[in-house]
Design a protein around this motif. Structure first.
Motif, PDB file in Angstrom:
ATOM      1  N   PHE A  48       3.157 -25.739  64.055  1.00  0.00           N
ATOM      2  CA  PHE A  48       2.352 -25.703  62.837  1.00  0.00           C
ATOM      3  C   PHE A  48       2.163 -27.113  62.292  1.00  0.00           C
ATOM      4  N   ASP A 131      -3.660 -15.291  59.984  1.00  0.00           N
ATOM      5  CA  ASP A 131      -3.503 -14.557  58.730  1.00  0.00           C
ATOM      6  C   ASP A 131      -4.805 -14.701  57.947  1.00  0.00           C
ATOM      7  N   GLU A 138      -0.590 -18.125  53.544  1.00  0.00           N
ATOM      8  CA  GLU A 138      -1.376 -17.638  54.676  1.00  0.00           C
ATOM      9  C   GLU A 138      -2.056 -18.784  55.421  1.00  0.00           C
ATOM     10  N   SER A 140      -1.056 -21.769  55.786  1.00  0.00           N
ATOM     11  CA  SER A 140      -0.090 -22.536  56.589  1.00  0.00           C
ATOM     12  C   SER A 140       0.151 -21.889  57.958  1.00  0.00           C
ATOM     13  N   GLN A 141      -0.029 -20.581  58.061  1.00  0.00           N
ATOM     14  CA  GLN A 141       0.120 -19.890  59.343  1.00  0.00           C
ATOM     15  C   GLN A 141      -1.074 -20.120  60.265  1.00  0.00           C
ATOM     16  N   ASN A 142      -2.185 -20.507  59.694  1.00  0.00           N
ATOM     17  CA  ASN A 142      -3.399 -20.728  60.485  1.00  0.00           C
ATOM     18  C   ASN A 142      -3.531 -22.163  60.987  1.00  0.00           C
ATOM     19  N   ARG A 144      -2.307 -24.396  63.202  1.00  0.00           N
ATOM     20  CA  ARG A 144      -1.362 -24.313  64.319  1.00  0.00           C
ATOM     21  C   ARG A 144      -2.001 -24.722  65.636  1.00  0.00           C
TER      22      ARG A 144
END
Length: 150
Positions: A48, A131, A138, A140-142, A144
């Motif tokens: 990430f 997400d 959310e 931060s999950q993308n 990557r």
């Protein structure tokens, strides 16, 4: 005469009993234990990125080492490194940022000894979010680099 017959009969059985006793008292061969299975190699994992950045973080370094170990243990496999972004920014900017993230992850893998010829870096920008929420958790999950076995 009957005593002699009894003694003769018993004498016939003695060698057979000795033979049986010898067969039944031998120690079984020691069974060699199987060697332990090889230590499992962690599967490929994502790394990430910080907002608007393509540099690998220290947490990303840890995962990249595991990914490089996976590649070393799976010599016949290749990897696609997908660069992803959150929804902020223009599509063009996010495609370029996603490519920089994928390239950055691939460069780090090569520095860890992974074979560059077995890796491909591509960008999906903001097109394939992990997400679909609209807040920092959310997003931060993308942000990557996603590793896919091929």
């Amino acid at each position: 005469m009957t005593n002699i017959k009894k003694i003769t009969k018993r004498a016939m059985y003695v060698p057979a009993m000795l033979l049986l006793g010898a067969c039944c008292t031998t120690q079984p061969e020691a069974v060699k234990p199987l060697p332990p299975p090889p230590a499992p190699v962690a599967p490929l994992g994502d790394i990430f990125f910080d907002f608007d950045r393509s540099g690998v973080t220290s947490e990303g370094d840890v995962q990249l080492k595991k990914n490089a170990e996976w590649m070393a243990a799976n010599m016949g496999k290749s990897v696609v490194i997908e660069g992803h972004c959150d929804e902020r920014g223009t599509s063009e900017y996010n495609m370029a940022l996603g490519q920089r993230r994928a390239d950055s992850a691939m460069d780090a893998m090569v520095s860890l000894g992974a074979d560059q010829a077995r890796m491909t870096a591509i960008s999906y920008g903001e097109e394939k979010p992990f997400d679909t929420g609209h807040n920092e958790a959310e997003w931060s999950q993308n942000r990557r680099a996603h590793f896919v076995e091929k």
